[in-house]
Design an enzyme around this catalytic site. Structure first.
Site, PDB file in Angstrom:
ATOM      1  CE  LYS A 189      -1.709   2.911   2.319  1.00  0.00           C
ATOM      2  NZ  LYS A 189      -1.485   4.307   1.823  1.00  0.00           N
ATOM      3  N   GLY A 242       7.096   5.287   7.812  1.00  0.00           N
ATOM      4  CA  GLY A 242       6.208   6.439   7.910  1.00  0.00           C
ATOM      5  C   GLY A 242       6.357   7.099   9.272  1.00  0.00           C
ATOM      6  CB  THR A 244       6.702   8.302  15.549  1.00  0.00           C
ATOM      7  OG1 THR A 244       8.067   8.167  15.126  1.00  0.00           O
ATOM      8  CG2 THR A 244       6.553   7.774  16.960  1.00  0.00           C
ATOM      9  NE  ARG A 245      -0.850  10.888  13.215  1.00  0.00           N
ATOM     10  CZ  ARG A 245      -1.862  10.296  12.584  1.00  0.00           C
ATOM     11  NH1 ARG A 245      -2.811   9.708  13.268  1.00  0.00           N
ATOM     12  NH2 ARG A 245      -1.934  10.297  11.259  1.00  0.00           N
ATOM     13  CD  GLU A 265      12.679   0.235   8.777  1.00  0.00           C
ATOM     14  OE1 GLU A 265      13.620   0.779   9.381  1.00  0.00           O
ATOM     15  OE2 GLU A 265      12.573  -0.990   8.649  1.00  0.00           O
TER      16      GLU A 265
HETATM   17  P1  NAD Z   1       2.458   8.605   7.453  1.00  0.00           P
HETATM   18  O1  NAD Z   1       2.713   7.828   8.696  1.00  0.00           O
HETATM   19  O2  NAD Z   1       1.427   9.639   7.456  1.00  0.00           O
HETATM   20  O3  NAD Z   1       2.049   7.606   6.269  1.00  0.00           O
HETATM   21  C1  NAD Z   1       2.867   6.505   5.926  1.00  0.00           C
HETATM   22  C2  NAD Z   1       1.985   5.433   5.295  1.00  0.00           C
HETATM   23  O4  NAD Z   1       1.083   4.956   6.295  1.00  0.00           O
HETATM   24  C3  NAD Z   1       1.126   5.940   4.138  1.00  0.00           C
HETATM   25  O5  NAD Z   1       1.071   4.951   3.138  1.00  0.00           O
HETATM   26  C4  NAD Z   1      -0.228   6.132   4.792  1.00  0.00           C
HETATM   27  O6  NAD Z   1      -1.318   6.010   3.905  1.00  0.00           O
HETATM   28  C5  NAD Z   1      -0.235   4.989   5.796  1.00  0.00           C
HETATM   29  N1  NAD Z   1      -1.172   5.165   6.916  1.00  0.00           N
HETATM   30  C6  NAD Z   1      -1.601   6.317   7.472  1.00  0.00           C
HETATM   31  N2  NAD Z   1      -2.494   6.064   8.459  1.00  0.00           N
HETATM   32  C7  NAD Z   1      -2.618   4.714   8.528  1.00  0.00           C
HETATM   33  C8  NAD Z   1      -3.389   3.824   9.328  1.00  0.00           C
HETATM   34  N3  NAD Z   1      -4.224   4.265  10.274  1.00  0.00           N
HETATM   35  N4  NAD Z   1      -3.252   2.498   9.139  1.00  0.00           N
HETATM   36  C9  NAD Z   1      -2.416   2.015   8.201  1.00  0.00           C
HETATM   37  N5  NAD Z   1      -1.680   2.803   7.389  1.00  0.00           N
HETATM   38  C10 NAD Z   1      -1.767   4.137   7.546  1.00  0.00           C
HETATM   39  O7  NAD Z   1       3.875   9.155   6.998  1.00  0.00           O
HETATM   40  P2  NAD Z   1       4.202  10.023   5.692  1.00  0.00           P
HETATM   41  O8  NAD Z   1       3.682  11.398   5.915  1.00  0.00           O
HETATM   42  O9  NAD Z   1       3.810   9.278   4.478  1.00  0.00           O
HETATM   43  O10 NAD Z   1       5.800  10.032   5.715  1.00  0.00           O
HETATM   44  C11 NAD Z   1       6.527  10.877   6.530  1.00  0.00           C
HETATM   45  C12 NAD Z   1       7.029  10.147   7.759  1.00  0.00           C
HETATM   46  O11 NAD Z   1       7.782   8.996   7.361  1.00  0.00           O
HETATM   47  C13 NAD Z   1       7.989  10.989   8.583  1.00  0.00           C
HETATM   48  O12 NAD Z   1       7.658  10.853   9.944  1.00  0.00           O
HETATM   49  C14 NAD Z   1       9.350  10.378   8.271  1.00  0.00           C
HETATM   50  O13 NAD Z   1      10.304  10.575   9.284  1.00  0.00           O
HETATM   51  C15 NAD Z   1       8.997   8.945   8.099  1.00  0.00           C
HETATM   52  N6  NAD Z   1      10.016   8.228   7.335  1.00  0.00           N
HETATM   53  C16 NAD Z   1      10.817   7.348   8.001  1.00  0.00           C
HETATM   54  C17 NAD Z   1      11.834   6.671   7.315  1.00  0.00           C
HETATM   55  C18 NAD Z   1      12.719   5.666   8.035  1.00  0.00           C
HETATM   56  O14 NAD Z   1      13.394   4.899   7.366  1.00  0.00           O
HETATM   57  N7  NAD Z   1      12.745   5.648   9.353  1.00  0.00           N
HETATM   58  C19 NAD Z   1      12.015   6.898   5.953  1.00  0.00           C
HETATM   59  C20 NAD Z   1      11.170   7.797   5.291  1.00  0.00           C
HETATM   60  C21 NAD Z   1      10.174   8.461   6.005  1.00  0.00           C
END
Ligand code: NAD
Length: 494
Positions: A189, A242, A244-245, A265
């Protein structure tokens, strides 16, 4: 490298397919719903994308399970599986310019970064991981002469992968290359904010000879498709990159459903420590890249800068000079170093944090509040804010934008304490020419990655991931393969 007008021409010639990719076929969402994919530079529609939900997830997971059980992929000879992934990597390379444009249009990353980093790193990830397939062995345990205990690494079955938008192609590659190499079937996804390159990748997998149903891509929102995947009773492992939340929510979903293994991650607020004995010019260039590359939409962005007090004035002057290298513009122009933020929400987040920094006593040295004009793209300014300290909101929380907090320290102990004073633990940079200090500080920093006299450098051979609220998993390297296999021990009495 193509010229600006050549990239524009290529982008105009592309057609996009936003349908779901299940069992080797593009198809609309069961509900027939779509959502718009918007180019953040022009705010124009790129294409409508299938809005998948639980119904699509159920179909894709059930199909992936059947394909897994059939053995067409999981029991394929390792060398053949390797050849298919290598061919896939060749196809990605043949279409490298198309992939570069797809992510640039979908989320605003500069074409230069796509050409120099994202696309070659993704190809390398597929090639390197494919090469591991017929080189990783099982083990025999030292149980004694009357028994033979074999330790097998088996594919887990169906892997659910959920990825972000900031490195759309690369983050997807880091998840699916090892999951597929290990013999699993995958339901991916991608982020609703940049799903197009993942769909194209799946199409090329079929062309490379991967059996239908091994890799499925379901575009959709997190609270619909993502949540359904995370709660699914027949997904064995969930791999996530994605915030931390959301990472925390996925742990709860796993507990509420089948206790699937969850690899996370997550977010970061990485510190950058500059000691008085650092090479100031190199450290300033590194500090600027560490916050302005990819518009600061980087999980390892070093958004907290700690400079030793005795060199602060000199260092900040050098930093301001380096910041001037970052100019916003059309990301299809190879001269552009900073594209727009991914969308209006992300731009509003940047604005909110710059405002809060000013209200809490921060001194804006460069940049400041964005000046948004409707229809002209979601551009933020490269921003440096002095007089910062760990008590301020914009120093504590992840912004995910081009906003740098400048703080100071006086001793090595204080620098380490300030760096570790965060819920996150993803990356950290240390600038010093003192070898002992470099080792001492690296050992004490609470993070999954430390860069000394550089920032953000990596290689497919080294693991990528964090500690604390930055997550538990590691992408890349042989450690990534461990996430997607189960260990089985078979003991025979002789
Ligand atoms: P996000 O957490 O909003 O979304 C990430 C993914 O999770 C998306 O595909 C989103 O649709 C999905 N998602 C959202 N709510 C969900 C739920 N309730 N259930 C299941 N899936 C859900 O993050 P983002 O805005 O896409 O990305 C930015 C974040 O990603 C930043 O916090 C960044 O630090 C982090 N990030 C971490 C790494 C790492 O390797 N540690 C790498 C890249 C980005």
């Amino acid at each position: 490298m193509k010229t600006y007008s050549e990239w524009q021409a290529l982008s105009e010639s592309l057609t996009f397919n936003g349908q779901a990719f299940i069992n080797g076929q593009f198809q609309p969402a069961v509900s027939g719903e779509t959502f718009p994919s918007i180019n953040p530079t022009t705010e124009q529609l790129l294409t409508d994308v299938a809005s998948c939900d639980a119904a699509d997830v159920n179909i894709a997971v059930a199909n992936a399970r059947e394909v897994f059980k059939s053995g067409v992929w999981s029991e394929m000879h390792p060398r053949q599986r390797k050849q298919i992934i290598l061919k896939w990597a060749d196809l990605i390379e043949q279409h490298k310019d198309e992939f570069a444009v797809l992510d640039t249009l979908d989320m605003g990353k500069s074409i230069s970064e796509m050409v120099n980093i994202d696309v070659p790193d993704a190809i390398d990830c597929f090639r390197w991981t494919a090469e591991c397939i017929d080189k990783v062995y099982g083990e025999i345990a030292p149980t004694g002469n009357d028994t033979l205990a074999m330790i097998h690494h088996e594919p887990v079955g169906v892997v659910g992968a959920i990825t972000p938008w900031n490195y759309p192609l690369l983050m997807v590659s880091w998840k699916i290359a090892p999951a597929l190499a290990a013999g699993n079937c995958v339901v991916l996804k991608p982020s609703e904010k940049a799903p197009l390159s993942a769909l194209r990748l799946a199409e090329l997998a079929i062309e490379a000879g991967m059996p239908a149903g091994v890799l499925n891509v379901l575009p959709g929102f997190g609270h619909t498709a993502g949540k359904a995947l995370a709660l699914h009773m027949d997904v064995n492992v969930l791999a996530f990159t994605g915030s931390t939340r959301v990472a925390g929510m996925l742990m709860a979903y796993a507990g509420e459903s089948n206790m699937k293994r969850v690899w996370l991650e997550a977010g970061g607020k990485s510190p950058n420590l500059v000691f008085a004995d650092a090479d100031i010019k190199k450290a300033a260039a590194g500090a600027a890249s560490a916050i302005f590359a990819n518009q600061g939409e980087v999980c390892i962005a070093c958004s907290r800068l700690y400079v030793e007090k005795s060199i602060k004035e000199e260092f900040v002057a050098a930093l301001i000079e380096e910041a001037a290298r970052f100019r916003t513009g059309d990301p299809l122009d190879p001269a552009t170093t900073m594209g727009p933020m991914v969308d209006g929400t992300q731009l509003a987040t940047v604005e909110r944090y710059v405002r809060s920094a000013q209200e809490e006593g921060g001194n804006v040295l460069v940049g400041g509040l964005p000046e948004y004009e409707e229809g002209k793209g979601f551009f933020a300014k490269p921003t440096i804010i002095d007089n910062a300290h760990n008590g301020m909101t914009f120093v504590k929380e992840e912004i995910f934008g081009p906003v740098l907090a400048v703080c100071e320290f006086e001793t090595e102990e204080e620098a380490i304490e300030l760096a570790n004073d965060s819920i996150y633990g993803l990356g950290a940079a240390v600038w010093t020419q003192n070898l002992s200090r470099a080792h001492r500080v690296s050992r004490k920093i609470e993070s999954g990655m430390v860069w000394v006299n550089t920032w953000g450098e990596g290689d497919t051979t080294v693991p990528f991931g964090g500690v604390k609220a930055s997550g538990n998993g590691r992408d890349k390297s042989l450690h990534a393969l461990e996430k997607y296999t189960d260990i089985k021990n078979v003991l025979i009495r002789l």
